[in-house]
Design a protein around this motif. Structure first.
Motif, PDB file in Angstrom:
ATOM      1  N   MET A   1       0.832  -1.199   0.000  1.00  0.00           N
ATOM      2  CA  MET A   1       0.000   0.000   0.000  1.00  0.00           C
ATOM      3  C   MET A   1       0.865   1.246   0.000  1.00  0.00           C
ATOM      4  O   MET A   1       1.975   1.236   0.538  1.00  0.00           O
ATOM      5  N   LYS A   2       0.342   2.312  -0.572  1.00  0.00           N
ATOM      6  CA  LYS A   2       1.016   3.596  -0.496  1.00  0.00           C
ATOM      7  C   LYS A   2       0.299   4.440   0.547  1.00  0.00           C
ATOM      8  O   LYS A   2      -0.921   4.619   0.490  1.00  0.00           O
ATOM      9  N   VAL A   3       1.078   4.954   1.520  1.00  0.00           N
ATOM     10  CA  VAL A   3       0.493   5.562   2.712  1.00  0.00           C
ATOM     11  C   VAL A   3       1.060   6.961   2.928  1.00  0.00           C
ATOM     12  O   VAL A   3       2.274   7.172   2.838  1.00  0.00           O
ATOM     13  N   LEU A   4       0.176   7.903   3.242  1.00  0.00           N
ATOM     14  CA  LEU A   4       0.594   9.228   3.680  1.00  0.00           C
ATOM     15  C   LEU A   4       0.532   9.270   5.198  1.00  0.00           C
ATOM     16  O   LEU A   4      -0.493   8.932   5.798  1.00  0.00           O
ATOM     17  N   VAL A   5       1.642   9.671   5.835  1.00  0.00           N
ATOM     18  CA  VAL A   5       1.703   9.822   7.292  1.00  0.00           C
ATOM     19  C   VAL A   5       1.965  11.292   7.593  1.00  0.00           C
ATOM     20  O   VAL A   5       2.963  11.849   7.124  1.00  0.00           O
ATOM     21  N   THR A   6       1.085  11.912   8.364  1.00  0.00           N
ATOM     22  CA  THR A   6       1.305  13.321   8.690  1.00  0.00           C
ATOM     23  C   THR A   6       2.147  13.453   9.960  1.00  0.00           C
ATOM     24  O   THR A   6       2.070  12.619  10.854  1.00  0.00           O
ATOM     25  N   GLY A   7       2.959  14.511   9.986  1.00  0.00           N
ATOM     26  CA  GLY A   7       3.756  14.796  11.188  1.00  0.00           C
ATOM     27  C   GLY A   7       4.818  13.766  11.469  1.00  0.00           C
ATOM     28  O   GLY A   7       5.022  13.367  12.623  1.00  0.00           O
ATOM     29  N   GLY A   8       5.543  13.332  10.431  1.00  0.00           N
ATOM     30  CA  GLY A   8       6.427  12.174  10.534  1.00  0.00           C
ATOM     31  C   GLY A   8       7.583  12.273  11.501  1.00  0.00           C
ATOM     32  O   GLY A   8       8.187  11.260  11.846  1.00  0.00           O
ATOM     33  N   SER A   9       7.910  13.477  11.976  1.00  0.00           N
ATOM     34  CA  SER A   9       9.026  13.587  12.920  1.00  0.00           C
ATOM     35  C   SER A   9       8.573  13.426  14.366  1.00  0.00           C
ATOM     36  O   SER A   9       9.388  13.415  15.283  1.00  0.00           O
ATOM     37  N   GLY A  10       7.266  13.277  14.590  1.00  0.00           N
ATOM     38  CA  GLY A  10       6.750  13.140  15.950  1.00  0.00           C
ATOM     39  C   GLY A  10       7.082  11.787  16.575  1.00  0.00           C
ATOM     40  O   GLY A  10       7.467  10.835  15.894  1.00  0.00           O
ATOM     41  N   PHE A  11       6.906  11.702  17.878  1.00  0.00           N
ATOM     42  CA  PHE A  11       7.257  10.505  18.650  1.00  0.00           C
ATOM     43  C   PHE A  11       6.501   9.275  18.139  1.00  0.00           C
ATOM     44  O   PHE A  11       7.110   8.253  17.780  1.00  0.00           O
ATOM     45  N   ILE A  12       5.179   9.355  18.072  1.00  0.00           N
ATOM     46  CA  ILE A  12       4.381   8.224  17.600  1.00  0.00           C
ATOM     47  C   ILE A  12       4.539   8.045  16.095  1.00  0.00           C
ATOM     48  O   ILE A  12       4.723   6.927  15.599  1.00  0.00           O
ATOM     49  N   ALA A  13       4.492   9.141  15.344  1.00  0.00           N
ATOM     50  CA  ALA A  13       4.561   9.054  13.886  1.00  0.00           C
ATOM     51  C   ALA A  13       5.858   8.415  13.409  1.00  0.00           C
ATOM     52  O   ALA A  13       5.857   7.638  12.447  1.00  0.00           O
ATOM     53  N   SER A  14       6.976   8.720  14.065  1.00  0.00           N
ATOM     54  CA  SER A  14       8.248   8.148  13.632  1.00  0.00           C
ATOM     55  C   SER A  14       8.255   6.639  13.795  1.00  0.00           C
ATOM     56  O   SER A  14       8.836   5.916  12.979  1.00  0.00           O
ATOM     57  N   HIS A  15       7.579   6.142  14.827  1.00  0.00           N
ATOM     58  CA  HIS A  15       7.455   4.692  14.983  1.00  0.00           C
ATOM     59  C   HIS A  15       6.484   4.113  13.958  1.00  0.00           C
ATOM     60  O   HIS A  15       6.669   2.978  13.497  1.00  0.00           O
ATOM     61  N   VAL A  27       5.845   4.894   1.754  1.00  0.00           N
ATOM     62  CA  VAL A  27       5.422   5.931   2.682  1.00  0.00           C
ATOM     63  C   VAL A  27       5.866   7.315   2.221  1.00  0.00           C
ATOM     64  O   VAL A  27       7.019   7.519   1.845  1.00  0.00           O
ATOM     65  N   VAL A  28       4.927   8.252   2.265  1.00  0.00           N
ATOM     66  CA  VAL A  28       5.231   9.678   2.139  1.00  0.00           C
ATOM     67  C   VAL A  28       4.815  10.322   3.452  1.00  0.00           C
ATOM     68  O   VAL A  28       3.727  10.034   3.970  1.00  0.00           O
ATOM     69  N   THR A  29       5.672  11.165   4.022  1.00  0.00           N
ATOM     70  CA  THR A  29       5.323  11.803   5.281  1.00  0.00           C
ATOM     71  C   THR A  29       5.338  13.312   5.140  1.00  0.00           C
ATOM     72  O   THR A  29       6.133  13.865   4.378  1.00  0.00           O
ATOM     73  N   THR A  30       4.449  13.974   5.869  1.00  0.00           N
ATOM     74  CA  THR A  30       4.486  15.431   5.906  1.00  0.00           C
ATOM     75  C   THR A  30       5.380  15.876   7.052  1.00  0.00           C
ATOM     76  O   THR A  30       5.444  15.236   8.109  1.00  0.00           O
ATOM     77  N   VAL A  31       6.093  16.964   6.824  1.00  0.00           N
ATOM     78  CA  VAL A  31       6.955  17.570   7.837  1.00  0.00           C
ATOM     79  C   VAL A  31       6.785  19.085   7.747  1.00  0.00           C
ATOM     80  O   VAL A  31       6.335  19.613   6.733  1.00  0.00           O
ATOM     81  N   LYS A  36      13.614  18.853   8.628  1.00  0.00           N
ATOM     82  CA  LYS A  36      13.040  17.706   9.353  1.00  0.00           C
ATOM     83  C   LYS A  36      12.876  16.510   8.413  1.00  0.00           C
ATOM     84  O   LYS A  36      13.091  15.356   8.816  1.00  0.00           O
ATOM     85  N   GLY A  37      12.493  16.761   7.174  1.00  0.00           N
ATOM     86  CA  GLY A  37      12.339  15.674   6.212  1.00  0.00           C
ATOM     87  C   GLY A  37      13.648  14.966   5.931  1.00  0.00           C
ATOM     88  O   GLY A  37      13.709  13.727   5.895  1.00  0.00           O
ATOM     89  N   GLU A  38      14.713  15.730   5.736  1.00  0.00           N
ATOM     90  CA  GLU A  38      16.021  15.124   5.466  1.00  0.00           C
ATOM     91  C   GLU A  38      16.511  14.330   6.673  1.00  0.00           C
ATOM     92  O   GLU A  38      17.160  13.296   6.519  1.00  0.00           O
ATOM     93  N   ARG A  39      16.193  14.808   7.852  1.00  0.00           N
ATOM     94  CA  ARG A  39      16.589  14.093   9.068  1.00  0.00           C
ATOM     95  C   ARG A  39      15.912  12.718   9.123  1.00  0.00           C
ATOM     96  O   ARG A  39      16.523  11.723   9.520  1.00  0.00           O
ATOM     97  N   ILE A  40      14.646  12.675   8.731  1.00  0.00           N
ATOM     98  CA  ILE A  40      13.934  11.394   8.702  1.00  0.00           C
ATOM     99  C   ILE A  40      14.564  10.452   7.681  1.00  0.00           C
ATOM    100  O   ILE A  40      14.783   9.266   7.959  1.00  0.00           O
ATOM    101  N   LEU A  41      14.862  10.947   6.499  1.00  0.00           N
ATOM    102  CA  LEU A  41      15.453  10.101   5.455  1.00  0.00           C
ATOM    103  C   LEU A  41      16.786   9.506   5.902  1.00  0.00           C
ATOM    104  O   LEU A  41      17.100   8.366   5.559  1.00  0.00           O
ATOM    105  N   ARG A  42      17.559  10.267   6.671  1.00  0.00           N
ATOM    106  CA  ARG A  42      18.874   9.766   7.134  1.00  0.00           C
ATOM    107  C   ARG A  42      18.728   8.581   8.087  1.00  0.00           C
ATOM    108  O   ARG A  42      19.660   7.787   8.230  1.00  0.00           O
ATOM    109  N   VAL A  43      17.572   8.466   8.746  1.00  0.00           N
ATOM    110  CA  VAL A  43      17.353   7.346   9.675  1.00  0.00           C
ATOM    111  C   VAL A  43      17.185   6.035   8.911  1.00  0.00           C
ATOM    112  O   VAL A  43      17.468   4.954   9.443  1.00  0.00           O
ATOM    113  N   TYR A  44      16.728   6.125   7.644  1.00  0.00           N
ATOM    114  CA  TYR A  44      16.410   4.917   6.879  1.00  0.00           C
ATOM    115  C   TYR A  44      17.209   4.862   5.569  1.00  0.00           C
ATOM    116  O   TYR A  44      16.627   4.792   4.487  1.00  0.00           O
ATOM    117  N   PRO A  45      18.537   4.853   5.652  1.00  0.00           N
ATOM    118  CA  PRO A  45      19.332   4.810   4.414  1.00  0.00           C
ATOM    119  C   PRO A  45      19.139   3.503   3.651  1.00  0.00           C
ATOM    120  O   PRO A  45      19.385   3.436   2.449  1.00  0.00           O
TER     121      PRO A  45
END
Length: 332
Positions: A1-15, A27-31, A36-45
């Motif tokens: 599935m293709k999923v939009l997640v809002t607020g992706g840098s948040g505590f629950i959203a990041s999990h 997954v596409v996330t809003t930031v 903040k978006g680049e920081r998220i991408l670095r977590v999942y190289p």
């Protein structure tokens, strides 16, 4: 599935992001910012190319904030809406109330108008939208609603957060009833959420509310006395994230609220675990650990989360140990 997640840098959203990627969803996330978006991408190289990306939505309370974010090629199948402020350092109550309420109504409107492919929306609500603090029932379940009003949220800062979550979730269900969109809705209502964060904290001030308690313990802030427990119900963030993903995936989860809790706890139990598993913190705790858990205490019914979402809850000990381990590895 293709999923939009809002607020992706948040505590629950990041999990939620992590759980979705593990399940091979795209997954596409809003930031709020590209940083903040680049920081998220670095977590999942290790994520496969195109499996994770972000879109900037600077202010979720603005009219039409999500109009572009919900448009995608290929289109989205589902949306997980977690974006809502959770802190108690606000200057004005509207800082919490308006983004929560308008952001929720805004994204549902955007999905209905611009993303007809979406079949399931999952919204992060809270036990704050369930609890009846003036008269607790014998057992809490998804059937209760906090009776708080917008006016009370404005006038009483102690009720502002609860009002933001209650009124945002009520707005979502009202939208479903009035607009009858082409998607179904599920809401997730957790109490105190513990567990290690995904992103290392930049400072102690940027820690989410629950992790700040653990940092306080580790720095001697519990030495004189334990902090008040508050609501005596808890859940690990990894179970909350899994609940969101299952509520998105499971057909029978549509049009339901889910009370997500692992059960009762108090700060004495947290301190006991810390003292046993991390003896170096024993001198940062009171000599005598006293429970503030009332007797009798309201019960809870989390059967829907077990039967429909098939959740098997993590233990308080694992949650506490993993959180302190993380904070030790990323000191602030």
């Amino acid at each position: 599935m293709k999923v939009l997640v809002t607020g992706g840098s948040g505590f629950i959203a990041s999990h939620c992001l992590k759980a979705l990627l593990v399940s091979n969803h795209t997954v596409v996330t809003t930031v709020r910012s590209a940083e903040k978006g680049e920081r998220i991408l670095r977590v999942y190289p290790e994520s496969t190319k195109g499996q994770l990306s972000y879109v900037v939505v600077p202010d979720i309370a603005q009219e039409g904030a999500f109009d572009q974010a919900v448009i995608s090629d290929p289109p989205f199948d589902a949306v997980i809406h977690t974006a809502s402020p959770l802190h108690f350092r606000f200057k004005y109550p509207k800082e919490l109330l308006d983004p929560a309420i308008h952001g929720t109504k805004g994204i549902l409107r955007a999905i209905k108008d611009k993303a007809p492919s979406v079949k399931r929306v999952v919204i992060t609500s809270s036990f704050a939208a369930i609890i009846c603090p003036d008269e607790h029932p014998d057992v809490y379940s998804e059937s209760q609603w906090n009776p708080v009003t917008y006016e009370e949220g404005i006038e009483d800062r102690g009720k502002t957060y609860r009002a933001s979550k209650t009124l945002a979730e009520r707005a979502a269900w009202s939208f479903m009833e009035d607009e009858k969109p082409g998607f179904s809705l599920a809401t997730i209502c957790p109490p105190c959420v513990f567990g290690p964060p995904i992103h290392p904290p930049e400072s102690r001030e940027t820690l989410n509310t629950s992790n700040a308690y653990f940092a306080m313990l580790m720095h001697g802030g519990w030495k004189e006395k334990l902090p008040p427990t508050g609501i005596w119900l808890w859940v690990d963030v990894r179970d909350v994230a899994l609940a969101h993903v299952r509520a998105m995936e499971v057909p029978d989860a549509g049009e339901k609220r889910f009370f997500i809790t692992a059960g009762h706890f108090d700060m004495k139990e947290v301190a006991d675990i810390a003292k046993k598993m991390f003896p170096q913190y024993a001198d940062k705790l009171p000599i005598e650990l006293i429970s503030d858990k009332p007797n009798p205490l309201y019960g809870f019914d989390n059967n829907s989360s077990k039967e429909i979402l098939q959740l098997e809850y993590l233990s308080l000990e694992k949650s506490v140990v993993d959180t302190i381990d993380f904070l030790q590895s990323h000191p602030v």
